[in-house]
Design an enzyme around this catalytic site. Sequence first.
Site, PDB file in Angstrom:
ATOM      1  N   TYR A  12     -20.365 -32.000 -19.857  1.00  0.00           N
ATOM      2  CA  TYR A  12     -21.124 -31.965 -18.602  1.00  0.00           C
ATOM      3  C   TYR A  12     -20.199 -31.746 -17.411  1.00  0.00           C
ATOM      4  CZ  TYR A  12     -23.260 -33.907 -14.367  1.00  0.00           C
ATOM      5  OH  TYR A  12     -23.683 -34.095 -13.071  1.00  0.00           O
ATOM      6  N   THR A  36     -20.874 -33.238  -8.614  1.00  0.00           N
ATOM      7  CA  THR A  36     -20.649 -34.618  -9.033  1.00  0.00           C
ATOM      8  C   THR A  36     -19.190 -35.028  -8.868  1.00  0.00           C
ATOM      9  OG1 THR A  36     -20.611 -36.001 -11.024  1.00  0.00           O
ATOM     10  CG2 THR A  36     -20.441 -33.665 -11.382  1.00  0.00           C
ATOM     11  N   ASP A  37     -18.974 -36.340  -8.770  1.00  0.00           N
ATOM     12  CA  ASP A  37     -17.591 -36.845  -8.739  1.00  0.00           C
ATOM     13  C   ASP A  37     -16.922 -36.738 -10.112  1.00  0.00           C
ATOM     14  OD1 ASP A  37     -19.005 -38.876 -10.048  1.00  0.00           O
ATOM     15  OD2 ASP A  37     -18.280 -40.503  -8.771  1.00  0.00           O
ATOM     16  N   GLU A  38     -17.727 -36.491 -11.163  1.00  0.00           N
ATOM     17  CA  GLU A  38     -17.160 -36.504 -12.517  1.00  0.00           C
ATOM     18  C   GLU A  38     -16.167 -35.357 -12.742  1.00  0.00           C
ATOM     19  OE1 GLU A  38     -19.943 -37.534 -15.614  1.00  0.00           O
ATOM     20  OE2 GLU A  38     -21.262 -38.519 -14.179  1.00  0.00           O
ATOM     21  N   LYS A  48     -19.894 -28.614 -14.715  1.00  0.00           N
ATOM     22  CA  LYS A  48     -20.061 -28.749 -13.258  1.00  0.00           C
ATOM     23  C   LYS A  48     -18.792 -28.282 -12.536  1.00  0.00           C
ATOM     24  CE  LYS A  48     -23.098 -30.173 -11.205  1.00  0.00           C
ATOM     25  NZ  LYS A  48     -24.361 -29.568 -10.681  1.00  0.00           N
TER      26      LYS A  48
END
Length: 351
Positions: A159, A133-135, A163
Amino acid sequence: MTILVTGGAGFIGSNFVLDWLRQSDEPVVNLDALTYAGNLENLASLQGDARHTFVKGDIGDRALVDRLLAEHRPRAVVHFAAESHVDRSIHGPGAFMKTNVEGTFTLLEAARAYWGTLADDARAGFRFHHVSTDEVYGSLKPEDPPFAETNPYEPNSPYSASKAASDHLVRAWHHTYGLPVVTTNCSNNYGPYHFPEKLIPLMIVNALAGKPLPVYGDGQQIRDWLYVTDHCSGIRAVLAGGRVGETYNIGGWNEKANIDIVKTVCALLDELRPSPEGSYARLITYVKDRPGHDRRYAIDARKIERELGWRPAETFETGIRKTVQWYLDHPEWVARVQSGAYREWLDKQYG
Ligand code: NAD
Ligand code: TYD
């Protein structure tokens, strides 16, 4: 040739499996634990299709993963399985560490052992594709350029931290052991089969039920939205041609504030399923902000375009219209995913 997909009964994984088998006859072994987010109904159209083998199980079950790799001899692992919802990670981070970190570790170890048994050609062609993810890059200020692959990791939620940890493991298994990995970091997806705990499907199902549309904080947080089949084509492009050990950002060039997303969903529903009580926008309700809420995500997707010629096919306008129409056309899917467990989540999160 076969690929092993993990998490292929979830939102993106099921779209990927369906898309894969529309494009090719290469079989898919689909390992999914069927948590609350996994739904075999997404794959109902593959019933009786010999190209799809579904296995219910945990990526953290080393013996099971070893057995699947030995039996099916895949040329690639495409790893989607994860706990994926930021709000749930705030209430209960443990499951995120277990699946996203420990589960990825177990999968990497199993893949490494299997890869070590392959003949030279198969060893060179093997890929471990990690879907991320970009997060992991943290939050952007309004004036910041979008996330490039070279941005430092600054995850802010349990989260995104889990990741980020998994991305680091994947990177290390390449650098230390030579495992041929590729990682993709994608922006927010939307489209069919999206579980209605995430922004867009939650707004659609709540609006249709005449329930409040909960917008966190001031609603000015920005996400970069990508239609899910565009994510699937990006993954296919990277799996086919991505350079080993590299990461590729995948995004839609669609930065939108949450409140504008919600207003767009309302306007489409006003057009496609008008309510006698007036515009759905009357249901918009500002609620308490998410703790640690990231303000802005945006992806610089030039690397995947430059190296692999990938660009999204959908604009936000075409993708969101298809999405709203899909939910209108699938009331039985929506009704079935709104089980007791789903209602418990809504009570916990929204009171
Ligand atoms: P999802 O929550 O809809 O699906 C996750 C799937 O993984 C479910 O089918 C679940 O049953 C399965 N799963 C969970 N734990 C498992 C375990 N221990 N063993 C086997 N299977 C397990 O998630 P999604 O939105 O489809 O996301 C898929 C992947 O893409 C995730 O890795 C996520 O981090 C990443 N991603 C998602 C988005 C997004 O906008 N949804 C954006 C970028 C990246
Ligand atoms: P979400 O779909 O949970 O994705 P992520 O947190 O991974 O970006 O949320 C998207 C944005 O919408 C995020 O800024 C939080 C916001 N949001 C709301 O305002 N209300 C809601 O009820 C939900 C679920 C999300």
